[in-house]
Design a protein around this motif. Structure first.
Motif, mmCIF file in Angstrom:
data_model
loop_
_atom_site.group_PDB
_atom_site.id
_atom_site.type_symbol
_atom_site.label_atom_id
_atom_site.label_comp_id
_atom_site.label_asym_id
_atom_site.label_seq_id
_atom_site.Cartn_x
_atom_site.Cartn_y
_atom_site.Cartn_z
ATOM 1 N N LEU A 104 -35.175 50.422 -25.012
ATOM 2 C CA LEU A 104 -35.904 51.109 -23.947
ATOM 3 C C LEU A 104 -35.153 51.102 -22.620
ATOM 4 C CD1 LEU A 104 -39.548 49.873 -24.626
ATOM 5 C CD2 LEU A 104 -38.392 51.896 -25.494
ATOM 6 N N ARG A 105 -33.896 50.741 -22.646
ATOM 7 C CA ARG A 105 -33.124 50.720 -21.400
ATOM 8 C C ARG A 105 -32.911 52.146 -20.905
ATOM 9 N NH1 ARG A 105 -30.535 46.678 -19.080
ATOM 10 N NH2 ARG A 105 -30.923 45.438 -20.968
ATOM 11 N N GLY A 106 -33.222 52.389 -19.625
ATOM 12 C CA GLY A 106 -33.084 53.706 -19.046
ATOM 13 C C GLY A 106 -34.334 54.556 -19.118
ATOM 14 N N HIS A 107 -35.395 54.099 -19.797
ATOM 15 C CA HIS A 107 -36.645 54.843 -19.891
ATOM 16 C C HIS A 107 -37.617 54.377 -18.804
ATOM 17 C CE1 HIS A 107 -35.887 56.882 -23.782
ATOM 18 N NE2 HIS A 107 -35.113 55.837 -24.006
ATOM 19 N N ALA A 108 -38.554 55.243 -18.479
ATOM 20 C CA ALA A 108 -39.549 54.893 -17.456
ATOM 21 C C ALA A 108 -40.486 53.801 -17.946
ATOM 22 C CB ALA A 108 -40.340 56.146 -17.054
ATOM 23 N N ALA A 109 -40.830 53.835 -19.236
ATOM 24 C CA ALA A 109 -41.714 52.829 -19.827
ATOM 25 C C ALA A 109 -40.859 51.718 -20.423
ATOM 26 C CB ALA A 109 -42.607 53.464 -20.892
ATOM 27 N N THR A 110 -40.551 50.705 -19.634
ATOM 28 C CA THR A 110 -39.793 49.556 -20.101
ATOM 29 C C THR A 110 -40.732 48.544 -20.760
ATOM 30 O OG1 THR A 110 -40.012 48.492 -17.947
ATOM 31 C CG2 THR A 110 -38.076 49.900 -18.309
ATOM 32 N N LEU A 111 -40.164 47.473 -21.295
ATOM 33 C CA LEU A 111 -40.994 46.438 -21.910
ATOM 34 C C LEU A 111 -41.911 45.790 -20.879
ATOM 35 C CD1 LEU A 111 -38.505 44.666 -24.346
ATOM 36 C CD2 LEU A 111 -40.279 46.341 -24.883
ATOM 37 N N GLU A 112 -41.385 45.544 -19.683
ATOM 38 C CA GLU A 112 -42.220 44.963 -18.632
ATOM 39 C C GLU A 112 -43.303 45.944 -18.198
ATOM 40 O OE1 GLU A 112 -43.678 42.197 -15.967
ATOM 41 O OE2 GLU A 112 -42.274 41.985 -17.643
ATOM 42 N N GLY A 113 -42.964 47.237 -18.117
ATOM 43 C CA GLY A 113 -43.971 48.238 -17.773
ATOM 44 C C GLY A 113 -45.049 48.372 -18.826
ATOM 45 N N LEU A 114 -44.684 48.308 -20.096
ATOM 46 C CA LEU A 114 -45.680 48.374 -21.168
ATOM 47 C C LEU A 114 -46.569 47.139 -21.171
ATOM 48 C CD1 LEU A 114 -43.415 49.791 -24.019
ATOM 49 C CD2 LEU A 114 -45.258 50.996 -22.852
ATOM 50 N N ARG A 115 -45.996 45.977 -20.907
ATOM 51 C CA ARG A 115 -46.814 44.763 -20.848
ATOM 52 C C ARG A 115 -47.809 44.829 -19.688
ATOM 53 N NH1 ARG A 115 -47.220 40.225 -18.020
ATOM 54 N NH2 ARG A 115 -45.659 41.000 -16.558
ATOM 55 N N ARG A 116 -47.341 45.290 -18.541
ATOM 56 C CA ARG A 116 -48.225 45.407 -17.384
ATOM 57 C C ARG A 116 -49.295 46.466 -17.626
ATOM 58 N NH1 ARG A 116 -44.979 46.689 -12.131
ATOM 59 N NH2 ARG A 116 -44.065 44.698 -12.771
ATOM 60 N N ASP A 117 -48.910 47.553 -18.282
ATOM 61 C CA ASP A 117 -49.871 48.619 -18.571
ATOM 62 C C ASP A 117 -50.940 48.143 -19.545
ATOM 63 O OD1 ASP A 117 -50.457 51.542 -18.137
ATOM 64 O OD2 ASP A 117 -50.298 51.525 -20.323
ATOM 65 N N ARG A 118 -50.555 47.294 -20.495
ATOM 66 C CA ARG A 118 -51.535 46.766 -21.449
ATOM 67 C C ARG A 118 -52.547 45.862 -20.757
ATOM 68 N NH1 ARG A 118 -55.173 45.512 -23.777
ATOM 69 N NH2 ARG A 118 -55.397 44.549 -25.843
ATOM 70 N N GLN A 119 -52.116 45.012 -19.866
ATOM 71 C CA GLN A 119 -53.047 44.141 -19.145
ATOM 72 C C GLN A 119 -53.942 44.949 -18.210
ATOM 73 O OE1 GLN A 119 -50.575 41.232 -17.241
ATOM 74 N NE2 GLN A 119 -50.139 40.121 -19.143
ATOM 75 N N LEU A 120 -53.386 45.987 -17.592
ATOM 76 C CA LEU A 120 -54.207 46.839 -16.732
ATOM 77 C C LEU A 120 -55.248 47.593 -17.556
ATOM 78 C CD1 LEU A 120 -54.770 47.988 -13.938
ATOM 79 C CD2 LEU A 120 -52.982 49.704 -14.356
ATOM 80 N N GLU A 121 -54.866 48.022 -18.738
ATOM 81 C CA GLU A 121 -55.834 48.705 -19.596
ATOM 82 C C GLU A 121 -56.978 47.789 -19.991
ATOM 83 O OE1 GLU A 121 -55.806 51.272 -23.763
ATOM 84 O OE2 GLU A 121 -54.208 49.844 -23.318
ATOM 85 N N GLU A 122 -56.670 46.517 -20.280
ATOM 86 C CA GLU A 122 -57.723 45.566 -20.629
ATOM 87 C C GLU A 122 -58.633 45.313 -19.428
ATOM 88 O OE1 GLU A 122 -59.543 43.153 -23.552
ATOM 89 O OE2 GLU A 122 -57.857 44.560 -23.699
#
Length: 544
Positions: free
Chosen positions: A466-484
Motif C-alpha cells: 500500500l505504499r504510495g496509496h491514499a489508504a495506508t495501513l495506518e489510515g485503514l486502522r484509524r478509519d476502522r476505529q472511527l467507524e466503530e
C-alpha cells in the motif's frame, strides 16, 4: 491453490497441478489413443491394450515373482499379453516404487555425483596457539576467479564448519542451493585455517559479494565456531558523525554525549529506541546550528534563546522541539556540563487535535485492488477489520491464530475471527506451507529472507503493498476505529474495550465521532451518516 487430490487415471494421491499426475500426463501425451483397457476395463489412454496403472501393476507382480522387466523379447516388441489384473496397488504421487535390494542412485539427473551429508565433526583439539607476528589481510582473488575448489581433503576446521552448516540447514529449512553456496564460502575461508586465526565480517562480505552468496548465513556458522570478528564501523557512529558536522566543539561534545546516553543507556537511564534518538536530534538540530553561529558552548544558551526558537514554530513542531531540548538540557545538567537548566517552567500549552475524516470509498477500493498477494490481503484485513498496527501485525505468531475456534490474538487481546479473515488466513497458510515447507520461523508472516531465519518481517515489507496509496495501513486502522465510534454513538468505553487503546485515544475518537454525527444531523436533508452519504458499493472488508 489446488489442494491434495487423486489422479483420475492412476488414482495416485498427492498435490497435483491438474486432474492428472505428471506421470499420467506424460503417458497420455505419448499414447494419445483412448480405448478400453484389457486389464481394468476402463476407458482411458492405453499402450498395447493396457493403461499405465495396469502396466505398473504388472511390473510390481513381475518383480515379486523374480522376473526382470525387458528379459522377454515379446515384451520388448510390445506383444506380451499381461496376466489378468485382479487388484491394483495404490500409491502416492511422485513416490516411485523401488525394490529394497535395488541400487541406490549415486548420480543426479545431470550425471554429477550426488553429494552426501558430511560426517559429524566437533571442534578440533588445540594444544597451543602461535601468536601472529603481524597481521596481513588475505587475498582470495585467485580462488574467486577460478571455478575449482581448493584441492586437498577438508581439514578439521572445515569439517566442523560443514557439520554445523548442515545442522543449521536442517533446523532452518535452507534451500539446497543456499547450502551449496555457504559450503563454497566456508571451503575458501577454512581450507588453510590454523588455530588462532580469525575471520572478519568485511572479508566475508567482500568474498560473498564477488560470488553472489548471502553473507548472513556464513556469519552465523562462523559465529558458532567463535571465529568471527565484527570489524565494521557501527552505523550509529557514521550517522552521528555526519549529523553533528558544523557544530562548534563545545556544543558538539555535549550533544554527542547526550545522544550516546540515549542510544546506549547510562548508569541510571535505560537505552531508548533508535527512532527516538533519530527524532530528537532531527528536531533540535536546526536550533543547535543557529546557536553554533553565536555561542561556543551550551552553557551560553539562555531561556530567551529557547523561547525565541519555540515561538518560530507552531503546533506539533513546537512541542517536539521543546521535548528534545528538555531532554538535552536535563542530561547536561545531570552530567555537570551546564550550570542551570534553561528549559525549566517553559510550557507548550494544550495541543489542539484535528477532526479525523473517514477515508473516501475510492481510496479504499484502490487499496483492496493493490493487495494482490495472499500476504498483502491478509495484512490489509488485519488493519481494516481488526484495527491492528503495523508493529502488531509483524509480530503475530502461528500460535496466535486458532482457525478451529475462529480466534486470533492481537497485542495480547483475543478477538473473534470473521469469515473474511478466516478465508484469507487459510489462503496465506496454504501458500506458506507450499512455498516454505521446511521453515522453522514461528511468525505468521514470512518472506524469502526470513524463511531461513527466526525473526519477523520488516516494517517496509509489511507496508510495501500500500505504499504510495491514499489508504495506508495506518489510515485503514484509524478509519476502522472511527467507524466503530460512529456506529456506537461515540462511546469511549466501548472503543477501549474492543480495540484495547488508551483512554485518551478513545476519548479523542469518541469526540471526533460526536462532531461528525452532529454535523450530519445539521444536514439532515442529505440523509445518512457521514460515512454513508453518496457512497457506492465497494470491496472493502466488512466488520467482524
Amino acid at each position: 491453490m489446488i489442494g491434495p487430490r487423486g489422479c483420475i487415471d492412476c488414482l495416485a494421491w498427492g498435490r497435483l497441478g491438474g486432474r492428472r499426475c505428471i506421470a499420467c500426463s506424460v503417458f497420455r501425451h505419448d499414447n494419445p489413443d483412448r480405448d478400453r483397457c484389457a486389464g481394468c476395463d476402463r476407458v482411458l489412454a492405453i499402450k498395447n491394450g493396457y493403461c499405465r496403472m495396469c502396466w505398473h501393476q504388472a511390473v510390481l507382480d513381475g518383480n515379486a515373482a523374480g522376473r526382470r522387466r525387458g528379459t522377454d523379447a515379446a515384451y520388448l516388441h510390445g506383444q506380451l499379453e499381461l496376466a489378468p489384473i485382479r487388484h491394483h496397488q495404490l500409491f502416492f504421487d511422485r513416490m516411485k516404487y523401488r525394490r529394497a535390494s535395488g541400487p541406490v542412485h549415486t548420480r543426479d539427473r545431470r550425471g554429477r555425483p550426488r553429494k552426501t551429508a558430511p560426517p559429524p565433526a566437533g571442534p578440533p583439539h588445540v594444544a597451543w596457539i602461535q601468536p601472529p607476528l603481524f597481521t596481513i589481510g588475505r587475498d582470495y582473488t585467485r580462488i574467486i576467479d577460478s571455478t575449482a575448489y581448493p584441492a586437498g581433503p577438508p581439514g578439521p576446521w572445515l569439517a566442523w564448519a560443514r557439520h554445523l552448516a548442515r545442522l543449521r540447514s536442517e533446523a532452518r529449512g535452507w534451500h539446497p542451493a543456499l547450502l551449496t553456496g555457504v559450503d563454497r564460502i566456508l571451503t575458501i575461508l577454512l581450507s588453510d585455517h590454523i588455530p588462532g586465526d580469525t575471520i572478519t565480517i568485511t572479508q566475508i562480505h567482500t568474498l560473498c559479494k564477488r560470488l553472489g552468496v548471502g553473507a548472513e548465513r556464513v556469519c552465523e556458522v562462523l559465529s558458532d565456531m567463535d571465529l568471527l570478528v565484527d570489524d565494521r564501523q557501527p552505523g550509529f557512529d557514521v550517522w552521528l558523525q555526519r549529523k553533528l558536522t558544523g557544530l562548534t566543539p563545545g556544543i558538539r561534545s555535549a550533544v554527542e554525549a547526550w545522544l550516546r546516553t540515549l542510544h546506549d543507556g547510562g548508569p541510571r537511564s535505560r537505552a531508548r529506541h533508535p527512532a527516538t534518538v533519530w527524532n530528537y536530534l532531527n528536531k533540535a538540530l536546526p536550533s543547535l546550528h543557529a546557536w553554533s553561529n553565536r555561542y561556543a558552548h551550551l552553557r551560553e544558551v539562555t531561556r530567551d534563546d529557547i523561547i525565541a526558537e519555540l515561538d518560530a514554530r507552531n503546533g506539533v513542531q513546537r512541542e517536539n522541539l521543546l521535548v528534545a531540548l528538555r531532554s538535552l538540557f536535563r542530561h547536561c545538567t545531570k552530567t555537570r556540563t551546564i550550570f542551570r537548566n534553561a528549559t525549566i517552567r517553559i510550557k507548550v500549552g494544550q495541543r489542539v487535535y484535528g477532526v479525523f475524516q473517514p477515508l473516501h470509498p475510492d481510496d479504499v477500493d484502490q487499496a483492496v485492488t493493490a493487495a494482490t498477494t495472499p500476504a498483502a490481503r491478509l495484512v490489509l484485513a488485519l488493519a481494516a477489520v481488526h484495527a491492528a498496527r503495523t508493529s502488531q501485525i509483524r509480530v503475530l505468531r502461528l500460535d496466535d491464530v486458532d482457525l478451529g475456534n475462529r480466534r486470533i490474538i492481537i497485542a495480547g487481546r483475543i478477538r473473534p475471527m470473521d469469515d473474511l479473515t478466516h478465508q484469507l488466513l487459510r489462503q496465506w497458510l496454504e501458500q506458506r506451507q507450499h512455498r516454505w515447507p521446511a521453515t522453522t520461523n514461528p511468525y505468521l508472516l514470512i518472506n524469502q529472507q526470513t524463511a531461513t531465519e527466526t525473526g519477523p518481517v520488516s516494517t517496509f515489507w509489511t507496508k510495501k503493498a500500500l505504499r504510495g496509496h491514499a489508504a495506508t495501513l495506518e489510515g485503514l486502522r484509524r478509519d476502522r476505529q472511527l467507524e466503530e465510534a460512529l456506529t456506537h454513538g461515540g462511546d469511549p468505553l466501548h472503543l477501549a474495550a474492543v480495540f484495547g487503546i488508551d483512554a485518551k485515544t478513545a476519548i479523542r475518537y469518541a469526540t471526533t465521532a460526536r462532531r461528525l454525527l452532529e454535523s450530519a444531523a445539521e444536514h439532515h436533508d442529505t440523509g445518512g451518516s457521514p460515512r454513508t452519504q453518496g457512497r457506492k458499493p465497494s470491496n472493502r472488508p466488512e466488520n467482524p
